[in-house]
Structures are given as C-alpha cells and as structure tokens.
Scaffold this active site. Sequence first.
Site, short mmCIF file in Angstrom:
data_model
loop_
_atom_site.label_atom_id
_atom_site.label_comp_id
_atom_site.label_asym_id
_atom_site.label_seq_id
_atom_site.Cartn_x
_atom_site.Cartn_y
_atom_site.Cartn_z
N GLY A 52 -2.40 -22.56 122.19
CA GLY A 52 -2.73 -23.94 121.92
C GLY A 52 -2.01 -24.46 120.68
O GLY A 52 -1.79 -23.72 119.72
N ALA A 73 -7.63 -25.87 120.15
CA ALA A 73 -7.96 -24.55 119.63
C ALA A 73 -8.43 -23.64 120.75
O ALA A 73 -8.92 -24.09 121.78
CB ALA A 73 -9.04 -24.68 118.55
N ASP A 97 -7.34 -36.23 137.70
CA ASP A 97 -6.39 -36.48 136.61
C ASP A 97 -5.05 -35.81 136.90
O ASP A 97 -4.51 -35.08 136.07
CB ASP A 97 -6.96 -36.00 135.28
#
Length: 504
Positions: free
Chosen positions: A82, A87, A197
Amino acid sequence: MDASVESICNLLVRSRLLTPSGVRQLHLRWKAEAGAGIADVSRFSKWLVGCGFLTDYQCGLILRGKVDNFYLNDYKLLDRLGQGRMAGIYKASHQLGQTVAIKVLPPSKIKDQEQFGRFKREARLAVKLKHPHVVRTYQMGVSNGLHFIVMEYLDGDTLEEVLQKRKQLPPAEAARIVYQALQGLQHIHEMGMIHRDLKPLNLMLVPTPGNASNVTVKILDIGLGRALFDEEAGSPQSPDLTGTGALLGTPEYLAPEQARNAHTADVRADIYSLGCVLYHCLSGKPPFQDVNPVLQMVRHATEKARPLKEFNPAIPDGLQQIVDWMMAKDPAQRYPTPERAAQALQMFLTSGPDARPAEVEPQMQAYLKWLEVNGDGGGSETPMPVLAEAPSPRPAAAMPPPSPARAPMTPLPPAPARAAGPSATGIPAYAAAAVAIAEPLPSFVEVEPYAAPSAPMPTLMAAPAARARMGVRELLLLGFGLGMGLGTIVLIGFVGWLLIRRML
C-alpha cells in the site's frame, strides 16, 4: 537505537525471521566475507538483503528495533504494497511457499461495528468467487487482534496505469481486455452479486507466463475495497465520493440509474461501466469529463458520447455499435447480461476468444489442499466457510447454467430493431448526487436474481438514441439547487468579510 552487527543478529532471532542456528551461520559467513568492514552496520544490512536473508521491508523494521508482527498466523510478511494512506496491504509468503497478498483491517475499523460487520460480510461473499478473471480471495483470519483477508497476489499493472502511459489502445486489444472483464463479471452476476465500481483502476492486467504481450484481466476491489482498508477514508479530512455513506461509484464510469438510486441498480449498471471503460480504451479519455461530479452525472443521463471515429478513424462501426449498446441510457436498452455483451465482442478478438487456462502449479495445489482444512484462517472469531466450491446464494432453478470460463460462446441470432419509445429515465436527482446516501452500500452486494429478457439481444444494431431528457420541472429544480448553493457561498464570504473587518 545504537545498532551493531551483534544487536541486529539478536533482533533477527527475536523476530523469528531466522532460526538461532541460521543467524549463527550467517554471522560466521559475514565475518569471513566482510574483512575490515566487519562492524559496518549499513554494509551488513545491505548484505543481508543482497544475500536474500531479508527483504528491504523486513530489514528496515529490524534496523528500527521492530521484532513483532512479521507473521500473521502461517504467513510471513515480505513487503508493504500500500502507498500513501492505504495502510495494511502486504505481500506475504505462506509456510508452504505460496506468495499471497494480505489486507489488514485498520484497528479503527474494528471499533466501528458497522464497518467491522461489513468487512466480515463482504469477506464471506468474496471467498465464493472463483474465476480466472476475478481476483481470488482465499480466506479471512485474525492474529493477535489483527483481522485480515488473504488474496491472490498479482504482479502486473492496472488498466489505469496502462492508459496513463499509452493513452489509447488498438481496437482488438481494447476488445480483448473488456471481453475478459465481462467474463469475470458474468461469474459475479451468476453468484448473485454486483460490483458497483468497475473502472480502469479496478482491472489488473497480469502478463501470461512466457508471453508478456498476452495479458489476463482480473477484476479487483470486489466489495473489499479502498474505504474498508484506508485509515482515513470517510473522514471529514478525506472527502471521497466512493467512501462509506457517500455516492457509490466513480462519476466517470457511473450508470445513470446507479447515480439516482444505487439500491435498485443491477448488473446492467456494471455493463454500462464496462462500456465506459471500453470507450476510454478506444478514445483515450472517459466519455464524459467535467470538473463538477454532479454535472458529470447529468451528462451521463442526458448526453450522447462523441463518436469514437473522431478519436480513431480505424475503429470499426460494429465496435461503435457495441459501445453504444453497453452505454445506453435506459438499462432495458443494454445487453441484459455480461455474457451477451461478451458474445458481441467475440468477432473483434484477433487471437481467439481466450487463452488456455494455466495449469495449477504443485505449490498452489498444496496450498489449496491446506486451505480445505484451514479455511477459517487459523483463528477467525466467527466461523468462515471452508474453501470448497461455494454454493450459489440463489436456488439452482433461478439461475441460468453457467458456461465454462474459457469455452467459446455461441453467437446470438439478431432480433428485430425496437422502436424508440418514450424516455423511462431522467436526470440524477440533484440531492441524491450532492449529499450522502442515507444507508451505506458495499461495493457489491447480494441481490435478488435479475431476470434477463427472454428475447435475444442484437449483437450489432444501430445504437438507441439517448432516451433521457430533462423536463422543465427538473431544470427548474436543478437551477434552484445550484442557485441556493452559490447564494450560500456568497453569504458565507460576506459574513467572513464582516468578521475580519471587525477584528481589524
């Protein structure tokens, strides 16, 4: 801390990254090779990484005196994937040698019962998906209070990264990418789920072993997406249209009906999004660009995208027609299922429908067998399904029989053209686009089976005209809303000016 070669060796033992005997052996080897630089910590740390004893990530933590959390049950963390505020996403290795990706849920999300419940619910849904064009979720677990999911590790580029570098793709390459994405979406649809999405950032292109020019498309972020694993997502300092409790989706690729009411959107909204992705691949830009997301969604509902030939005269008319069908304003005018849209794209695949599936490596076979026994991640607080073939969430009679993942599809017979009827769609409601949805939705959800129309969908046909038109009432409401917003901004600025004058 004041590090020395000896203190680093002690930290290695405490971290369990190496056994005590292994540390003694590497120390003896270091003394034999280091010569006059035997006490040089910087050189020693680079030597540890260069010889493969540690990764850069592990070595960095050891040098800071960190010896905990290198392991999550049977997985050893190798690297942090990440970037920025994202995170807790790591590359890891299972004890059997299989490389995986692990997403760790931030502790702040566990305190929020709604977020934590969503994490567990969507993990169970994601585990059921097993398809060559959908990223695999293997299991969910908890270790020392850290909740995580284990996923397929992919080494490739997202379609967004590819488009940033290349801008436009040749028609055959663009068709093949979206064809594979439609196959993965069909599997998601057959499992009774919706993605909600789909965009270039959520499509990973993984090079086929031995043939870097031939890629496999993987659909990413199926439910377990950014909002769950970003420590700051959804906070006032981190406004985001795709965050929890906000409008779900990305305006550049958002279907009109999903902008109006995400609760009622079905798989045809995902087909619309992939139509926008195909348009982007062919033209070099999304179909409707605007700095204002609300106006962008209004354009999705009311405007027809510019013809693709304006960007590339070599684009076939048939491919333009397929894009128009996928991006029809009225969901009833689109392909009813991803499989139908994929069938239409077949004729534009120059290298056949798809490559043969890669054989499962022995290492992966051993790992999958281990999962059958340890499907709950070795310590999940709630029972998780063992990773055998997951049953469909719908009755078998209600689902069409799934076609083989890589089998060629039979072309559809053409159907007579439908007459243009009155508009069944309107513009996205201003309030629905500008304010958060009251009840948060996951990125995909289980839905009631969507019954596709029995009449076959034309493979190639003149695109339906844009059916959504803004009425006088809607225009007045939109103008009133925009006027109120501008008036509020002017009033706030005037009051601020008065306060500053008084202070001075």
